[in-house]
Design an enzyme around this catalytic site. Structure first.
Site, mmCIF file in Angstrom:
data_model
loop_
_atom_site.group_PDB
_atom_site.id
_atom_site.type_symbol
_atom_site.label_atom_id
_atom_site.label_comp_id
_atom_site.label_asym_id
_atom_site.label_seq_id
_atom_site.Cartn_x
_atom_site.Cartn_y
_atom_site.Cartn_z
ATOM 1 N N GLU A 1 0.800 -1.159 0.126
ATOM 2 C CA GLU A 1 -0.009 -0.201 -0.055
ATOM 3 C C GLU A 1 0.878 1.132 -0.026
ATOM 4 O O GLU A 1 1.800 1.438 0.847
ATOM 5 C CB GLU A 1 -1.195 -0.088 1.217
ATOM 6 C CG GLU A 1 -1.887 1.136 1.238
ATOM 7 C CD GLU A 1 -3.059 0.901 2.064
ATOM 8 O OE1 GLU A 1 -3.314 -0.187 2.521
ATOM 9 O OE2 GLU A 1 -3.673 1.897 2.368
ATOM 10 N N ASN B 1 -2.962 -1.554 7.939
ATOM 11 C CA ASN B 1 -4.412 -2.073 7.472
ATOM 12 C C ASN B 1 -4.219 -3.804 7.385
ATOM 13 O O ASN B 1 -3.739 -4.244 6.370
ATOM 14 C CB ASN B 1 -4.902 -1.499 5.831
ATOM 15 C CG ASN B 1 -5.056 -0.348 5.942
ATOM 16 O OD1 ASN B 1 -5.499 0.134 7.029
ATOM 17 N ND2 ASN B 1 -5.064 0.445 5.082
ATOM 18 N N GLU C 1 -10.456 4.641 9.110
ATOM 19 C CA GLU C 1 -10.695 4.471 7.816
ATOM 20 C C GLU C 1 -11.273 2.912 7.420
ATOM 21 O O GLU C 1 -10.545 1.971 6.722
ATOM 22 C CB GLU C 1 -9.300 4.620 7.066
ATOM 23 C CG GLU C 1 -8.664 5.703 6.881
ATOM 24 C CD GLU C 1 -7.665 6.271 6.052
ATOM 25 O OE1 GLU C 1 -6.727 5.265 5.908
ATOM 26 O OE2 GLU C 1 -7.507 7.296 5.554
ATOM 27 N N ARG D 1 -1.872 4.055 16.859
ATOM 28 C CA ARG D 1 -1.892 5.133 15.933
ATOM 29 C C ARG D 1 -2.902 6.202 16.261
ATOM 30 O O ARG D 1 -4.216 5.589 16.658
ATOM 31 C CB ARG D 1 -1.895 4.631 14.494
ATOM 32 C CG ARG D 1 -0.879 3.868 14.126
ATOM 33 C CD ARG D 1 -0.969 3.587 12.737
ATOM 34 N NE ARG D 1 -0.417 4.336 11.752
ATOM 35 C CZ ARG D 1 -1.080 4.579 10.594
ATOM 36 N NH1 ARG D 1 -2.244 4.251 10.383
ATOM 37 N NH2 ARG D 1 -0.585 5.837 9.828
ATOM 38 N N ASP E 1 -2.437 14.599 6.681
ATOM 39 C CA ASP E 1 -1.937 13.241 6.154
ATOM 40 C C ASP E 1 -0.727 13.286 5.274
ATOM 41 O O ASP E 1 -0.895 13.373 4.126
ATOM 42 C CB ASP E 1 -3.176 12.658 5.312
ATOM 43 C CG ASP E 1 -2.810 10.959 5.068
ATOM 44 O OD1 ASP E 1 -1.600 10.672 5.465
ATOM 45 O OD2 ASP E 1 -3.459 10.621 4.417
ATOM 46 N N GLU F 1 3.857 9.198 -1.028
ATOM 47 C CA GLU F 1 2.356 9.107 -1.491
ATOM 48 C C GLU F 1 1.679 10.627 -2.080
ATOM 49 O O GLU F 1 1.242 10.423 -3.153
ATOM 50 C CB GLU F 1 1.457 8.673 -0.135
ATOM 51 C CG GLU F 1 0.141 8.626 -0.743
ATOM 52 C CD GLU F 1 -0.805 8.335 0.464
ATOM 53 O OE1 GLU F 1 -0.102 7.815 1.794
ATOM 54 O OE2 GLU F 1 -1.894 8.233 0.365
ATOM 55 N N TRP G 1 -12.658 13.482 2.171
ATOM 56 C CA TRP G 1 -11.957 12.792 0.922
ATOM 57 C C TRP G 1 -11.772 13.639 -0.187
ATOM 58 O O TRP G 1 -10.900 13.555 -1.266
ATOM 59 C CB TRP G 1 -12.112 11.361 0.544
ATOM 60 C CG TRP G 1 -11.644 10.308 1.622
ATOM 61 C CD1 TRP G 1 -10.775 10.675 2.714
ATOM 62 C CD2 TRP G 1 -11.959 8.914 1.670
ATOM 63 N NE1 TRP G 1 -10.634 9.627 3.532
ATOM 64 C CE2 TRP G 1 -11.206 8.516 2.877
ATOM 65 C CE3 TRP G 1 -12.537 8.090 0.873
ATOM 66 C CZ2 TRP G 1 -11.280 7.239 3.497
ATOM 67 C CZ3 TRP G 1 -12.357 6.890 1.302
ATOM 68 C CH2 TRP G 1 -12.017 6.166 2.576
HETATM 69 O O1 GCW Z 1 -2.216 8.461 3.839
HETATM 70 C C1 GCW Z 1 -3.023 7.383 4.016
HETATM 71 C C2 GCW Z 1 -3.144 6.494 3.011
HETATM 72 C C3 GCW Z 1 -3.632 4.894 3.455
HETATM 73 C C4 GCW Z 1 -3.054 4.694 4.627
HETATM 74 C C5 GCW Z 1 -3.512 5.920 5.771
HETATM 75 C C6 GCW Z 1 -2.951 5.375 6.982
HETATM 76 C C7 GCW Z 1 -2.345 2.544 5.248
HETATM 77 O O2 GCW Z 1 -3.810 7.280 1.979
HETATM 78 O O3 GCW Z 1 -3.162 4.254 2.398
HETATM 79 O O4 GCW Z 1 -3.401 3.320 5.276
HETATM 80 O O5 GCW Z 1 -3.001 6.962 5.645
HETATM 81 O O6 GCW Z 1 -1.841 6.102 7.408
HETATM 82 O O7 GCW Z 1 -3.266 4.514 7.828
#
Ligand code: GCW
Length: 721
Positions: free
Chosen positions: A171, A214, A295, A328, A369, A397, A562
């Site tokens: 991911e 995840n 999420e 987290r 994020d 990312e 989002w």
């Molecule tokens: O930045 C976002 C990402 C997800 C990620 C999430 C997280 C692993 O788009 O893909 O999931 O954060 O940090 O949990």
């Protein structure tokens, strides 16, 4: 015949030389020192080695030292008349109490006219880090005749988080498949596992979370635990502990229970048993990392319990084995009508003091994020009774994946150095001083983020690509993460520049003009990316799902939070998210001293403006330009600066091996094209609100807004599609 043989050998040599520069060796190249005077000095200083190595870690350190010296000096040290000695030794912790469990000393001593270099530590891990540091001194061609180094890590936890799925897809991974070939483990142990461990140990990384937050529940099945144990066996001699991400509903998913309620005795027992099973296989297992109620992941709130209830249940299971829970704080919900930037603080701040001692809360650097620029997260300094880890993202990312050259250390440093204006922590529960003795004194009232944390976690950018990270320069982000986590600030400010210098010298060349030129590129690169993606405090305006390229117009995602329009709030009056008292008041979550810098739209630094304020298109910026003119200026400057990097790189051509030079050159061409798209798409879109022209003489967009809006990328890497 002889000639044919010789030319054959030459071709062989040539091809192996070219092959050797494919980026695989990272910063551990150990090529012969190319400065003859220095080489002579080093050889003279290192004629014998006295290194009794008994434990597995010491044996690793010795092997690494000999390999390094063999490569760098072109010969293994051997006795001569001078007998200048390199002594590597463990000393008793009583003699070196200040060094702690990982620190080391490197010192040049003169004894009876003979010079001795001593590398020493109170633990074998300390020796390992000392050896790598010494090799780094040689690789970066530093003088070694008056060494007086004492190095102690700033933070005890320096961990890579892999978002690797068990099917090997990663991911947000942009450098191939997962390194972990679960299918052939535990029997087949790929050489890459060892090389990965070497690279990490060389920069002080001491933990790795193998799987995605995840998390699949199968990671806790006996088969996968056996595979995990095999990896732990490879990493142990390099001082690296293994951690696992766990799915909160595992007791149901693989345990046959009906609930995962953290207060249910059967659930608690299940976790205790599972934890014992893990420690039977991996006695030095690090602990669990948990993403819960975020999420779509299950968590304690599914049962009306708090994050503390969930974390404490796992903490109890791990406590007897000295394991930790990393919980987290990346939680937000679109059902909550609260600015997403506020939600983690709202959720976690009241839980301060309610976590068990072996729970650490992991907080992303900013409140949204991993955007190209965010203010520091308001939880730093706000949870004095809870140890925190700072989570940063090495995989880019939101920063061009592994296609864009973006050196992230300045981003990390910006966060680490931010003054939280919270009371300064003195010592933590274990008596470990959070502020390293090696750091220069700061103004007494400042409490930088670095003083509020116990560790750093970096979301890894590593895959099975031959060069590990996809982009050669992405290796620098892995490198810088380790070095910054070891020493969160330095006497050389900015510290990220000093780290870049080290990396360049080891990765490319010690030639001063090459070092200067590449360092300049690296140090500018993050700001350049901010300029062509999200200048002036804009954030989260990227394309949906895969997050590559611009998408400021998006308004129909599955969740409101989002959608880019949620974040930029552009309208004909202006643009930006009002997070002051007239808006979401996310500002109130910061200490008063920290708030003042952002409070007023007229004094708020331009780089943060649209994060905190919704301002008119004609708002006067600090440069004297209007907001619209400044926005245009930034987007154009961003593209121009990528072209500047391209020119610098062209100028470096004769100094870099052709394969790596070409790799970087091609990625820069992608970056340039992407930067143009970001600029054109964003300006054309925002222009529909500002209703003002692009600057006179500016390079006109090569497509219409509709074209960019319809430009879809299928199968971008890093998503689970
Ligand atoms: O930045 C976002 C990402 C997800 C990620 C999430 C997280 C692993 O788009 O893909 O999931 O954060 O940090 O949990």
């Amino acid at each position: 015949m002889k000639r044919i043989l010789l030319s054959g050998l030459f071709i062989l040599w040539l091809s192996s030389a070219i092959k050797a520069e494919d980026g695989y060796r990272l910063w551990l190249r150990y090529d012969r020192i190319d400065n003859p005077i220095l080489l002579k000095q080093y050889r003279h200083a290192l004629t014998t080695i006295d290194f009794p190595a008994t434990s597995p870690i010491l044996i690793t350190a010795k092997k690494e030292l000999l390999t390094g010296l063999q490569g760098l000096l072109g010969e293994t040290p051997r006795p001569t008349q001078t007998n200048n000695t390199l002594i590597v030794r463990l000393q008793s912790p009583d003699e070196l109490p200040r060094l702690g469990p990982e620190g080391f000393i490197i010192r040049t001593l003169t004894r009876a006219g003979k010079k001795t270099i001593l590398i020493t530590a109170a633990t074998d891990k300390g020796v390992l880090y000392g050896v790598f540091h010494f090799l780094r001194l040689l690789q970066t061609q530093q003088p070694i005749d008056h060494l007086a180094i004492t190095s102690i890590p700033s933070l005890p936890y320096r961990i890579l988080d892999h978002w690797d799925n068990l099917n090997r897809r990663i991911e947000r991974g942009y450098a191939g498949l997962s390194l972990w070939d679960w299918f052939t483990l535990p029997i087949y142990k790929d050489q890459r596992y060892t090389d990965y461990a070497r690279a990490n140990a060389s920069i002080g990384i001491n933990g790795t979370v193998l799987n995605n937050v995840n998390a699949s529940p199968y990671i806790l099945t006996p088969d996968y635990l056996e595979k995990t144990a095999a990896l732990a066996d490879v990493f142990r001699p390099y001082g690296i502990r293994v951690y696992l991400s766990v799915r909160f509903s595992s007791p149901i998913d693989i345990g046959g229970l009906k609930t995962a309620d953290p207060l249910d005795p059967a659930v608690r027992q299940w976790w205790r048993n599972k934890t014992e099973e893990i420690y039977r296989r991996i006695p030095d297992f690090g602990g669990f990392l948990v993403k819960a109620n975020s999420e779509g992941q299950p968590g304690p709130q599914n049962y009306g319990r708090t994050h503390a209830d969930g974390a404490n249940m796992l903490a109890e299971a791990l406590e007897p084995h000295n394991g930790i829970v990393i919980w987290r704080a990346f939680v937000y919900s679109n059902e909550t009508p609260e600015d997403r930037a506020r939600q983690a603080y709202t959720e976690f701040k009241p839980l301060d003091g309610r976590f068990h001692q072996n729970v650490l809360v992991q907080v992303k650097n900013g409140p949204i994020d991993f955007q190209p620029r965010e203010p520091f997260h308001p939880l730093f300094g706000a949870m004095p009774a809870t140890p925190l880890l700072l989570e940063v993202q090495l995989t880019q990312e939101y920063l061009g994946f592994s296609n864009h050259l973006v050196y992230l250390a300045p981003l990390f440093e910006e966060c680490l150095d931010s003054d939280t204006h919270q009371p300064s922590p003195s010592t933590d529960a274990s008596g470990h001083n959070a502020v390293p003795p090696s750091r220069p004194p700061r103004p007494s009232d400042a409490t930088p983020v670095s003083a509020t944390i116990r560790g750093m976690a970096g979301v890894a950018n590593i895959g099975n690509d031959r060069n590990w990270c996809g982009h050669i320069f992405a290796q620098a982000n892995w490198y810088a993460f380790g070095r910054l986590a070891w020493e969160t600030g330095g006497a050389n400010t900015p510290y990220s520049a000093a780290i870049a210098t080290e990396w360049i010298r080891q990765t490319f060349s010690n030639h001063p003009s090459v070092v200067d030129s590449i360092r300049q590129i690296m140090m500018e690169s993050r700001e350049i990316a901010v300029d062509y993606m999200t200048p002036l405090g804009l954030h989260h305006i990227m394309a949906y799902e895969h997050h590559y390229g611009p998408g400021p117009w998006l308004a129909n995602a599955a969740r409101a939070d989002w959608n880019p329009v949620y974040y930029h709030k552009a309208d004909t009056a202006g643009i930006g998210f009002d997070r002051t008292i007239t808006g979401s008041n996310a500002l109130e979550q910061y200490a008063p001293g920290a708030r003042t810098q952002w409070l007023d739209s007229n004094s708020c630094p331009d780089k943060w403006l649209l994060w905190w304020h919704h301002v008119s298109w004609n708002h006067t910026m600090h440069t004297g330009r209007t907001l619209w003119a400044e926005l245009c200026h930034k987007y154009y400057a961003g593209v121009d600066s990528v072209r500047w990097i391209q020119r610098c790189w062209t100028g470096l051509r004769q100094h870099i091996d052709p394969e790596r030079w070409q790799q970087v050159n091609m990625r820069l061409a992608i970056q340039e094209a992407n930067a143009v798209e970001w600029r054109n798409a964003c300006l054309l879109y925002f222009q529909t609100f500002s209703r003002q022209p692009l600057p006179e003489g500016a390079e006109p967009p090569d497509h219409s807004l509709e074209y960019y809006q319809q430009h879809k990328i299928y199968y971008a890497p890093g998503t689970n599609q």
